[in-house]
Motif scaffolding. Sequence first.
Motif, PDB file in Angstrom:
ATOM      1  N   MET A  36      35.781  34.685 -10.976  1.00 28.56           N
ATOM      2  CA  MET A  36      35.602  35.149 -12.349  1.00 28.56           C
ATOM      3  C   MET A  36      36.984  35.469 -12.930  1.00 28.56           C
ATOM      4  O   MET A  36      37.640  36.418 -12.504  1.00 28.56           O
ATOM      5  CB  MET A  36      34.717  36.397 -12.395  1.00 28.56           C
ATOM      6  N   PRO A  37      37.426  34.662 -13.890  1.00 26.93           N
ATOM      7  CA  PRO A  37      38.795  34.841 -14.395  1.00 26.93           C
ATOM      8  C   PRO A  37      38.909  35.994 -15.389  1.00 26.93           C
ATOM      9  O   PRO A  37      37.968  36.315 -16.117  1.00 26.93           O
ATOM     10  CB  PRO A  37      39.088  33.505 -15.076  1.00 26.93           C
ATOM     11  N   ALA A  38      40.074  36.582 -15.419  1.00 21.69           N
ATOM     12  CA  ALA A  38      40.415  37.551 -16.451  1.00 21.69           C
ATOM     13  C   ALA A  38      41.024  36.814 -17.644  1.00 21.69           C
ATOM     14  O   ALA A  38      41.398  35.647 -17.549  1.00 21.69           O
ATOM     15  CB  ALA A  38      41.400  38.572 -15.900  1.00 21.69           C
ATOM     16  N   HIS A  39      41.103  37.490 -18.754  1.00 19.72           N
ATOM     17  CA  HIS A  39      41.745  36.922 -19.942  1.00 19.72           C
ATOM     18  C   HIS A  39      42.500  38.051 -20.634  1.00 19.72           C
ATOM     19  O   HIS A  39      41.905  38.857 -21.355  1.00 19.72           O
ATOM     20  CB  HIS A  39      40.714  36.310 -20.871  1.00 19.72           C
ATOM     21  N   ILE A  40      43.810  38.105 -20.416  1.00 20.78           N
ATOM     22  CA  ILE A  40      44.626  39.208 -20.901  1.00 20.78           C
ATOM     23  C   ILE A  40      45.171  38.880 -22.287  1.00 20.78           C
ATOM     24  O   ILE A  40      45.688  37.784 -22.519  1.00 20.78           O
ATOM     25  CB  ILE A  40      45.781  39.496 -19.926  1.00 20.78           C
ATOM     26  N   ALA A  84      52.764  49.252 -25.577  1.00 22.45           N
ATOM     27  CA  ALA A  84      52.019  48.030 -25.878  1.00 22.45           C
ATOM     28  C   ALA A  84      50.535  48.305 -25.670  1.00 22.45           C
ATOM     29  O   ALA A  84      50.161  49.214 -24.914  1.00 22.45           O
ATOM     30  CB  ALA A  84      52.463  46.872 -24.995  1.00 22.45           C
ATOM     31  N   HIS A  85      49.724  47.547 -26.358  1.00 21.00           N
ATOM     32  CA  HIS A  85      48.274  47.639 -26.179  1.00 21.00           C
ATOM     33  C   HIS A  85      47.789  46.316 -25.612  1.00 21.00           C
ATOM     34  O   HIS A  85      48.039  45.250 -26.190  1.00 21.00           O
ATOM     35  CB  HIS A  85      47.575  47.921 -27.507  1.00 21.00           C
ATOM     36  N   ALA A  86      47.124  46.375 -24.474  1.00 22.12           N
ATOM     37  CA  ALA A  86      46.630  45.162 -23.808  1.00 22.12           C
ATOM     38  C   ALA A  86      45.133  45.286 -23.554  1.00 22.12           C
ATOM     39  O   ALA A  86      44.607  46.391 -23.357  1.00 22.12           O
ATOM     40  CB  ALA A  86      47.371  44.940 -22.492  1.00 22.12           C
ATOM     41  N   ALA A  87      44.460  44.159 -23.578  1.00 22.97           N
ATOM     42  CA  ALA A  87      43.018  44.130 -23.331  1.00 22.97           C
ATOM     43  C   ALA A  87      42.684  42.963 -22.422  1.00 22.97           C
ATOM     44  O   ALA A  87      43.430  41.975 -22.341  1.00 22.97           O
ATOM     45  CB  ALA A  87      42.243  44.028 -24.644  1.00 22.97           C
ATOM     46  N   ASN A  88      41.557  43.074 -21.746  1.00 25.65           N
ATOM     47  CA  ASN A  88      41.039  42.017 -20.880  1.00 25.65           C
ATOM     48  C   ASN A  88      39.686  41.598 -21.424  1.00 25.65           C
ATOM     49  O   ASN A  88      38.700  42.338 -21.331  1.00 25.65           O
ATOM     50  CB  ASN A  88      40.916  42.533 -19.447  1.00 25.65           C
ATOM     51  N   THR A  89      39.624  40.408 -22.011  1.00 21.80           N
ATOM     52  CA  THR A  89      38.379  39.923 -22.602  1.00 21.80           C
ATOM     53  C   THR A  89      37.684  38.898 -21.716  1.00 21.80           C
ATOM     54  O   THR A  89      36.764  38.218 -22.162  1.00 21.80           O
ATOM     55  CB  THR A  89      38.652  39.302 -23.986  1.00 21.80           C
ATOM     56  N   GLY A  90      38.145  38.773 -20.464  1.00 18.47           N
ATOM     57  CA  GLY A  90      37.534  37.816 -19.538  1.00 18.47           C
ATOM     58  C   GLY A  90      36.339  38.410 -18.816  1.00 18.47           C
ATOM     59  O   GLY A  90      35.766  39.427 -19.232  1.00 18.47           O
ATOM     60  N   SER A  91      35.985  37.794 -17.710  1.00 18.57           N
ATOM     61  CA  SER A  91      34.820  38.232 -16.935  1.00 18.57           C
ATOM     62  C   SER A  91      35.204  38.826 -15.591  1.00 18.57           C
ATOM     63  O   SER A  91      34.329  39.209 -14.811  1.00 18.57           O
ATOM     64  CB  SER A  91      33.867  37.043 -16.709  1.00 18.57           C
ATOM     65  N   GLY A  92      36.513  38.904 -15.311  1.00 17.73           N
ATOM     66  CA  GLY A  92      36.971  39.470 -14.049  1.00 17.73           C
ATOM     67  C   GLY A  92      38.025  40.538 -14.282  1.00 17.73           C
ATOM     68  O   GLY A  92      38.724  40.539 -15.301  1.00 17.73           O
ATOM     69  N   LEU A  93      38.133  41.458 -13.344  1.00 16.08           N
ATOM     70  CA  LEU A  93      39.105  42.540 -13.463  1.00 16.08           C
ATOM     71  C   LEU A  93      40.531  41.998 -13.369  1.00 16.08           C
ATOM     72  O   LEU A  93      40.776  40.962 -12.757  1.00 16.08           O
ATOM     73  CB  LEU A  93      38.874  43.579 -12.370  1.00 16.08           C
ATOM     74  N   ALA A  94      41.457  42.736 -13.982  1.00 16.49           N
ATOM     75  CA  ALA A  94      42.872  42.369 -13.932  1.00 16.49           C
ATOM     76  C   ALA A  94      43.663  43.602 -13.508  1.00 16.49           C
ATOM     77  O   ALA A  94      44.499  44.123 -14.253  1.00 16.49           O
ATOM     78  CB  ALA A  94      43.343  41.846 -15.286  1.00 16.49           C
ATOM     79  N   ASN A  95      43.364  44.080 -12.289  1.00  9.23           N
ATOM     80  CA  ASN A  95      44.062  45.260 -11.778  1.00  9.23           C
ATOM     81  C   ASN A  95      45.505  44.899 -11.406  1.00  9.23           C
ATOM     82  O   ASN A  95      45.773  43.830 -10.881  1.00  9.23           O
ATOM     83  CB  ASN A  95      43.329  45.807 -10.554  1.00  9.23           C
ATOM     84  N   GLY A  96      46.414  45.827 -11.680  1.00 16.11           N
ATOM     85  CA  GLY A  96      47.814  45.580 -11.358  1.00 16.11           C
ATOM     86  C   GLY A  96      48.511  44.660 -12.336  1.00 16.11           C
ATOM     87  O   GLY A  96      49.526  44.042 -11.984  1.00 16.11           O
ATOM     88  N   THR A  97      48.000  44.576 -13.543  1.00 17.45           N
ATOM     89  CA  THR A  97      48.673  43.757 -14.559  1.00 17.45           C
ATOM     90  C   THR A  97      50.037  44.357 -14.893  1.00 17.45           C
ATOM     91  O   THR A  97      50.151  45.567 -15.109  1.00 17.45           O
ATOM     92  CB  THR A  97      47.818  43.672 -15.835  1.00 17.45           C
ATOM     93  N   ARG A  98      51.040  43.517 -14.914  1.00 16.11           N
ATOM     94  CA  ARG A  98      52.397  43.960 -15.243  1.00 16.11           C
ATOM     95  C   ARG A  98      52.749  43.532 -16.655  1.00 16.11           C
ATOM     96  O   ARG A  98      52.562  42.373 -17.025  1.00 16.11           O
ATOM     97  CB  ARG A  98      53.404  43.354 -14.264  1.00 16.11           C
TER      98      ARG A  98
END
Length: 369
Positions: A1-5, A45-59
Amino acid sequence: MPAHIIIRDGSPYWWASTDIWVVPGADPNGAPGTPVAGQPAYLWAHAANTGSGLANGTRIDFYWADPSAQVIVGTANPIGSAFVDLDLNPAGQDVLCLVPWVPVVVNGGHECLLAVAHGPGDSNPIPDPLPNGYVFDPPAHDQIAQRNISVLMASMLAAAMVISVRALPRQDKLAFVSVEYGGELDQRQLTLLGLDKMDLRPAQRGAVQVELSLEPICGGKHGHGHGVGEESAGQPAEQEQQQEQVLSVSVAKTYAAGSEVGGDETLDQEPGAVEDDMGAAGSAGPDGAVDSGALEGADYGKRGLRVEVKRGTAAAVYAAFSAERLHPGQYQLVHLVEHSQGKVLGGVSYVVVQPPRRHAEQAQQGEQA
């Protein structure tokens, strides 16, 4: 399940993202505002994840660059990085870069800022690390945003603003820099720029005039060259020669970045504007204006500054501002936009402000104290 940052771009000018902002001073949790040259500030910065998988540890990497419409890896300066766990909440999260940023004095604090997100499982990842010469190109990548918008007080326009037009390492560039006016700041933009307490209103078009040149020029009340709607008759020959290098532009447009220039999206023409009546092909005119043929098919239908840059180098474009028609309590948005091969490569935006009289008096009293 991919993330979408996603770090959102600005609209309609994508280089004015509201997902990047500055907190001047030593407190990163202070009020957003305009950075001050030589003094520390913090970036958010403001970031969001609109995908279906978690994006833990995003840099999220933060950069500053000299004011340029098109920013390239190798010319941008890294500030620091922040890490965040992006869950599936579409509202996203605010992310602080704990490394303070000190704007350089040479640019008066008017640097370009970028935020770039690298996250695990991203559906459309970008190279990590970004290779030298890589074009940041925010419209093409949801993970990249740019904030290239600065505040100019009308009382401090004596020095011209300088932007860089850069060529890629292996390709010469023929660019066209235009000036566009118009637009209103929403409440969020006013807050992020530290202007929300001034009770400002947008001015009518034509309140601010801009002169472009490849040679250093002065701004303020009596700049060299001529602005939109001004007459040049009876001026000395030396000033006439300077004016040949200065091209004032006057057509306001909105468009998606990277879209074809021209078309139905053109807004009303500026009062007193000069619009060239050019054919489909041809070469630069005697004043340096470039028609569609000179820029490989781009139908600009307006005047601007033609800039030729050798591969791997940059050219300086000077923009002198005059705000004699800007009344107290008004602001005007001015955008310097770079085009090449019929495409919009990017831009630099300025908010020219004439503070209400009470704010100007308070500022003067503070300086005297």
